[in-house]
Design a protein around this motif. Sequence first.
Motif, PDB file in Angstrom:
ATOM      1  N   SER A 473       6.108  -9.079  -6.643  1.00 42.17           N
ATOM      2  CA  SER A 473       5.586  -8.681  -5.330  1.00 42.17           C
ATOM      3  C   SER A 473       4.317  -7.854  -5.477  1.00 42.17           C
ATOM      4  O   SER A 473       3.356  -8.018  -4.703  1.00 42.17           O
ATOM      5  CB  SER A 473       6.646  -7.888  -4.566  1.00 42.17           C
ATOM      6  OG  SER A 473       7.816  -8.664  -4.369  1.00 42.17           O
ATOM      7  N   ALA A 474       4.296  -6.976  -6.466  1.00 41.75           N
ATOM      8  CA  ALA A 474       3.115  -6.137  -6.682  1.00 41.75           C
ATOM      9  C   ALA A 474       1.897  -6.988  -7.049  1.00 41.75           C
ATOM     10  O   ALA A 474       0.784  -6.757  -6.553  1.00 41.75           O
ATOM     11  CB  ALA A 474       3.399  -5.105  -7.771  1.00 41.75           C
ATOM     12  N   GLN A 475       2.099  -7.976  -7.899  1.00 42.63           N
ATOM     13  CA  GLN A 475       0.993  -8.845  -8.295  1.00 42.63           C
ATOM     14  C   GLN A 475       0.523  -9.695  -7.121  1.00 42.63           C
ATOM     15  O   GLN A 475      -0.682  -9.911  -6.933  1.00 42.63           O
ATOM     16  CB  GLN A 475       1.421  -9.745  -9.458  1.00 42.63           C
ATOM     17  CG  GLN A 475       1.744  -9.015 -10.753  1.00 42.63           C
ATOM     18  CD  GLN A 475       0.519  -8.428 -11.414  1.00 42.63           C
ATOM     19  OE1 GLN A 475      -0.612  -8.790 -11.091  1.00 42.63           O
ATOM     20  NE2 GLN A 475       0.731  -7.499 -12.341  1.00 42.63           N
ATOM     21  N   ALA A 476       1.468 -10.188  -6.327  1.00 42.17           N
ATOM     22  CA  ALA A 476       1.108 -11.020  -5.178  1.00 42.17           C
ATOM     23  C   ALA A 476       0.338 -10.211  -4.135  1.00 42.17           C
ATOM     24  O   ALA A 476      -0.623 -10.701  -3.534  1.00 42.17           O
ATOM     25  CB  ALA A 476       2.363 -11.630  -4.558  1.00 42.17           C
ATOM     26  N   GLN A 477       0.738  -8.968  -3.924  1.00 41.40           N
ATOM     27  CA  GLN A 477       0.043  -8.118  -2.963  1.00 41.40           C
ATOM     28  C   GLN A 477      -1.380  -7.819  -3.406  1.00 41.40           C
ATOM     29  O   GLN A 477      -2.254  -7.540  -2.578  1.00 41.40           O
ATOM     30  CB  GLN A 477       0.825  -6.820  -2.764  1.00 41.40           C
ATOM     31  CG  GLN A 477       2.126  -7.008  -2.009  1.00 41.40           C
ATOM     32  CD  GLN A 477       2.981  -5.754  -1.980  1.00 41.40           C
ATOM     33  OE1 GLN A 477       2.557  -4.691  -2.441  1.00 41.40           O
ATOM     34  NE2 GLN A 477       4.192  -5.870  -1.445  1.00 41.40           N
ATOM     35  N   ALA A 478      -1.611  -7.893  -4.722  1.00 34.63           N
ATOM     36  CA  ALA A 478      -2.959  -7.678  -5.249  1.00 34.63           C
ATOM     37  C   ALA A 478      -3.827  -8.928  -5.132  1.00 34.63           C
ATOM     38  O   ALA A 478      -4.973  -8.932  -5.600  1.00 34.63           O
ATOM     39  CB  ALA A 478      -2.882  -7.222  -6.706  1.00 34.63           C
ATOM     40  N   GLY A 479      -3.277  -9.995  -4.550  1.00 32.24           N
ATOM     41  CA  GLY A 479      -4.051 -11.209  -4.335  1.00 32.24           C
ATOM     42  C   GLY A 479      -3.963 -12.225  -5.456  1.00 32.24           C
ATOM     43  O   GLY A 479      -4.715 -13.207  -5.461  1.00 32.24           O
ATOM     44  N   ARG A 480      -3.049 -12.014  -6.387  1.00 39.53           N
ATOM     45  CA  ARG A 480      -2.903 -12.952  -7.495  1.00 39.53           C
ATOM     46  C   ARG A 480      -1.795 -13.962  -7.198  1.00 39.53           C
ATOM     47  O   ARG A 480      -0.967 -13.770  -6.302  1.00 39.53           O
ATOM     48  CB  ARG A 480      -2.586 -12.205  -8.792  1.00 39.53           C
ATOM     49  CG  ARG A 480      -3.652 -11.204  -9.193  1.00 39.53           C
ATOM     50  CD  ARG A 480      -3.313 -10.515 -10.478  1.00 39.53           C
ATOM     51  NE  ARG A 480      -3.294 -11.451 -11.597  1.00 39.53           N
ATOM     52  CZ  ARG A 480      -2.925 -11.115 -12.834  1.00 39.53           C
ATOM     53  NH1 ARG A 480      -2.536  -9.880 -13.105  1.00 39.53           N
ATOM     54  NH2 ARG A 480      -2.949 -12.011 -13.794  1.00 39.53           N
ATOM     55  N   ALA A 481      -1.770 -15.044  -7.969  1.00 39.64           N
ATOM     56  CA  ALA A 481      -0.674 -16.012  -7.907  1.00 39.64           C
ATOM     57  C   ALA A 481       0.305 -15.697  -9.032  1.00 39.64           C
ATOM     58  O   ALA A 481      -0.101 -15.277 -10.124  1.00 39.64           O
ATOM     59  CB  ALA A 481      -1.211 -17.429  -8.057  1.00 39.64           C
ATOM     60  N   VAL A 482       1.593 -15.888  -8.774  1.00 41.62           N
ATOM     61  CA  VAL A 482       2.640 -15.534  -9.736  1.00 41.62           C
ATOM     62  C   VAL A 482       3.529 -16.742  -9.982  1.00 41.62           C
ATOM     63  O   VAL A 482       3.992 -17.388  -9.033  1.00 41.62           O
ATOM     64  CB  VAL A 482       3.496 -14.348  -9.235  1.00 41.62           C
ATOM     65  CG1 VAL A 482       4.544 -13.973 -10.279  1.00 41.62           C
ATOM     66  CG2 VAL A 482       2.618 -13.152  -8.898  1.00 41.62           C
ATOM     67  N   LEU A 483       3.776 -17.041 -11.251  1.00 36.28           N
ATOM     68  CA  LEU A 483       4.700 -18.104 -11.653  1.00 36.28           C
ATOM     69  C   LEU A 483       5.808 -17.482 -12.483  1.00 36.28           C
ATOM     70  O   LEU A 483       5.535 -16.806 -13.480  1.00 36.28           O
ATOM     71  CB  LEU A 483       3.977 -19.174 -12.467  1.00 36.28           C
ATOM     72  CG  LEU A 483       4.841 -20.294 -13.048  1.00 36.28           C
ATOM     73  CD1 LEU A 483       5.478 -21.123 -11.937  1.00 36.28           C
ATOM     74  CD2 LEU A 483       4.023 -21.186 -13.979  1.00 36.28           C
ATOM     75  N   ILE A 484       7.053 -17.698 -12.088  1.00 38.57           N
ATOM     76  CA  ILE A 484       8.202 -17.102 -12.766  1.00 38.57           C
ATOM     77  C   ILE A 484       9.048 -18.210 -13.370  1.00 38.57           C
ATOM     78  O   ILE A 484       9.481 -19.124 -12.667  1.00 38.57           O
ATOM     79  CB  ILE A 484       9.056 -16.268 -11.795  1.00 38.57           C
ATOM     80  CG1 ILE A 484       8.175 -15.231 -11.078  1.00 38.57           C
ATOM     81  CG2 ILE A 484      10.193 -15.569 -12.539  1.00 38.57           C
ATOM     82  CD1 ILE A 484       8.869 -14.551  -9.924  1.00 38.57           C
TER      83      ILE A 484
END
Length: 668
Positions: A473-484
Amino acid sequence: MDADAHGLPFSLWSDQVSHRGLVPRPGPVFGSYPLRDLPVRSTSPTIAWVQSVLAAPAKPSARQDKAMLGQITVAEKSWASLSQREFEARLATLRVRLSVSGFLPELVAEAFGAICLQVKRHLGFSLHDVQKRAAWWMLGNRLVEMATGEGKTLTVLLTAATAGLAGVPVHVMTANDYLARRDATQLKPIYESLGLSVAWVTAASTPPERQKAYQQNVVHVTAREVVFDHLRDRAARAALDTASIVLRGLCMAIIDEADSILIDEACTPLILSKQVSQREADQRYRLALFLARQLAKGRDFTQPQPGSVHLTEDGSALLATLTQSLEGPWKLKRYRDEQVSLGLSALHCFQRDVDYLVREDGVHIVDGNTGRLAVGRVWSRGLHQMIAIKEGLAPEAESETLTETTYQSFFPRYHALAGLSGTVFEGRTELMRVFGLPVVRVPLRLASRRQVGPTQVLNTAADKWREVVRRASAQAQAGRAVLIGTDKVADSDALSQAFAQAGVHHQLLNARQDEASGEAEQAVIAAAGRPGAITVATHMAGRGTDVHLDPEVLKRGGLHVINTNLNPSRRIDRQLYGRTARQGMPGTCECVLSWEDEAIRSAVASGWLAMGRQLATGLVPSRMLAVWLCRHVQQRKEAASRHQRWHLLVNERLMARQLALAGRQDWD
């Protein structure tokens, strides 16, 4: 011209002493159905490796690489100066020269020049030197490690089109049906501009469609489809039914994600069977499951390792008592022990949403290596039917084996074999020993900007999921895309639920989307590169998956990858991390684990876990110890898997020779 250990030009096919300098294709030299005899190797893995090394082609030197790249550049400029009529005339001459003289460096350079020109005309950009170098190496029967994002699709095009110009029927092995259809469709204009035809084969293709497709110069297809087409051809040849044959032999194969096929799935049984009448099978399955449920774990049976069961003496004695009133084969100790052991495996070793999915039409196996549904694959010896009964479904009809093989017995039958992957280098010793294929690394075109974060180890799985939700969530809020990345379908569902409970928008990719359609999967992948996107996926998001990033995501630091499980092989971990920081782009990755993870719990057998956690409270940080334990277990599992694959191969080759002596032509 430089030569290998046998004095042969390194560009010629290895192990083809009687066909030196000739390209493999149907005809008077190789026959109507070219098929290579299995190489004779020692049963000693060390001696077999030495034999393969001596027979393998040498790697071109840096000087030869530089000279080849220069010749390609000159050839491309020369092709560009021609009119369309002159281009076609020169291309026809080149095809004749390639078919007669083989893949001599000067002819390969000329072919590459023509192909590079057509790529530039159709796609609007030029191929890079790393792609040209990798394609040249593959033409000499080699495996290439090429980093994710370096342009493997067009590298395969260079190799396949050059072989096609020489008249060699080429099978390009892709990861799944969707990629086979997509690549063949997208590259078709380039192939046609070179006078070549291309087609694809998928699981839905009919026999007439397959027969027509395999008549083309290049066919994009999954390895599984080619193997079963070959098995059907083999049965047809044995029955003298030439009209049913669909392939034109095994001339040349180029395998994408080669380590997945040649190592991870090397021993997967590929069985061609036919259904037979149910007879008393249904009653036998249900009885075996009933008896298995009467046995107690620890007293009557044990599980020495995940995926296996072992009946104890007490358990075998109890079965004898329970079946004393039964007639027929149940009076035989070996028979009842085998049937009940299968029942125990169905009950205790195979888990729903982990090893298989349940649908109205039956049980569908989930491939542990790819995370995808293994369409058409079933467990043998009644195991599949017992699992169906366990899940309250009607069991499928029994099947009778007609013929079978494995990838490690099938692919050596190709006269020419090459491939590439981003994680093939670790398996170079085994690949040389089994397939006689040297592995070479292609240097990165641009320096990697991937930043690897520290590994986090939480106490419980629930703590891990909460931490993953927080970090993503922190990375997404910074405008990045996240793959888990997760290990199993059940894990991806659990993490998805954790995101839902936290009110975090995300998308999910697992075998259920694979079952729906390839287009549904691609829709998820297409959205995975947008700012703030969070994608939870199984191994499906590893091999063959390209996440195209929005420019805004690149400005914010690129794709962030979170691995939530250490896989049995470090190659699989590297595949997931390879989704980020491609082609010199920015990107980060990290690993979040828990002490309840299977990779860590597997150390319990040796007593290290309890001892390790005690040490971790004082001398060694918990994170460092957990990672060390996992890596140690990975190394042990990989060594055990290599040992198992080798002994299975030795047994397969022995059986093949015995059946050949007995006159069986339908069995390798």
